[in-house]
Design a protein around this motif. Structure first.
Motif, PDB file in Angstrom:
ATOM      1  N   THR A   1      10.176  42.687  -4.359  1.00 31.74           N
ATOM      2  CA  THR A   1       9.898  41.515  -5.196  1.00 31.74           C
ATOM      3  C   THR A   1       8.809  40.597  -4.644  1.00 31.74           C
TER       4      THR A   1
ATOM      5  N   SER B   1       4.441  30.454 -18.990  1.00 31.54           N
ATOM      6  CA  SER B   1       5.704  29.923 -18.485  1.00 31.54           C
ATOM      7  C   SER B   1       6.590  31.036 -17.939  1.00 31.54           C
ATOM      8  N   ARG B   2       6.688  32.143 -18.671  1.00 37.90           N
ATOM      9  CA  ARG B   2       7.532  33.258 -18.218  1.00 37.90           C
ATOM     10  C   ARG B   2       6.981  33.887 -16.938  1.00 37.90           C
TER      11      ARG B   2
ATOM     12  N   SER C   1       7.705  31.467 -14.027  1.00 37.67           N
ATOM     13  CA  SER C   1       9.128  31.378 -13.676  1.00 37.67           C
ATOM     14  C   SER C   1       9.660  32.677 -13.077  1.00 37.67           C
ATOM     15  N   GLY C   2       8.857  33.754 -13.166  1.00 37.91           N
ATOM     16  CA  GLY C   2       9.291  35.036 -12.639  1.00 37.91           C
ATOM     17  C   GLY C   2      10.064  35.860 -13.646  1.00 37.91           C
ATOM     18  N   ALA C   3      10.110  35.398 -14.904  1.00 35.98           N
ATOM     19  CA  ALA C   3      10.854  36.123 -15.935  1.00 35.98           C
ATOM     20  C   ALA C   3      10.143  37.391 -16.383  1.00 35.98           C
ATOM     21  N   CYS C   4       8.840  37.474 -16.130  1.00 30.47           N
ATOM     22  CA  CYS C   4       8.110  38.692 -16.472  1.00 30.47           C
ATOM     23  C   CYS C   4       6.957  38.889 -15.489  1.00 30.47           C
TER      24      CYS C   4
ATOM     25  N   LYS D   1       3.111  34.828  -9.011  1.00 28.11           N
ATOM     26  CA  LYS D   1       3.456  33.570  -9.674  1.00 28.11           C
ATOM     27  C   LYS D   1       3.079  32.371  -8.820  1.00 28.11           C
TER      28      LYS D   1
ATOM     29  N   GLU E   1       5.532  40.161  -6.884  1.00 25.63           N
ATOM     30  CA  GLU E   1       5.741  39.322  -8.058  1.00 25.63           C
ATOM     31  C   GLU E   1       5.777  37.847  -7.655  1.00 25.63           C
TER      32      GLU E   1
ATOM     33  N   SER F   1       3.782  30.160 -23.704  1.00 21.07           N
ATOM     34  CA  SER F   1       5.122  30.698 -23.431  1.00 21.07           C
ATOM     35  C   SER F   1       5.041  31.877 -22.458  1.00 21.07           C
ATOM     36  N   ASN F   2       3.985  32.676 -22.562  1.00 21.96           N
ATOM     37  CA  ASN F   2       3.810  33.791 -21.616  1.00 21.96           C
ATOM     38  C   ASN F   2       3.490  33.274 -20.217  1.00 21.96           C
TER      39      ASN F   2
END
Length: 90
Positions: free
Chosen positions: A24, A60-61, A64-67, A31, A27, A57-58
């Motif tokens: 990880t 932000s994701r 935040s590590g969401a994608c 970010k 990633e 929104s992308n």
């Protein structure tokens, strides 16, 4: 060495933790790099979205590590930040 660095070095002695950290870390670096570059330019996510063409929104994701962004998206974000994307193997 800071307390956090010392704690990390201690945790990395655990094989399972070290494996998860290694999987990880890239990633996390992406970010962190994006957030730092955006803050350095005094830009909001909305500002960056307007300059890069990447939806807020992308962004932000990603932050935040969401994608995990594609290389194409990273290039667009770099351009929106007035930077160039460079990838190295070290």
């Amino acid at each position: 060495m800071s307390d956090i660095d010392e704690l990390l070095q201690e945790e990395l002695k655990d094989e399972e933790f070290a494996q998860i950290w290694e999987e990880t870390e890239l990633e996390y670096q992406i970010k962190r790099m994006l957030v730092a570059a955006r803050i350095e330019k005094k830009m909001t996510q909305k500002d960056l979205a307007e300059k890069s063409g990447v939806r807020q929104s992308n962004i932000s994701r990603i932050e935040s590590g969401a994608c995990v962004p594609t290389i194409t998206t990273l290039k667009e974000l770099a351009k929106g930040l007035g930077k160039t994307l460079r990838i190295e193997m070290i």
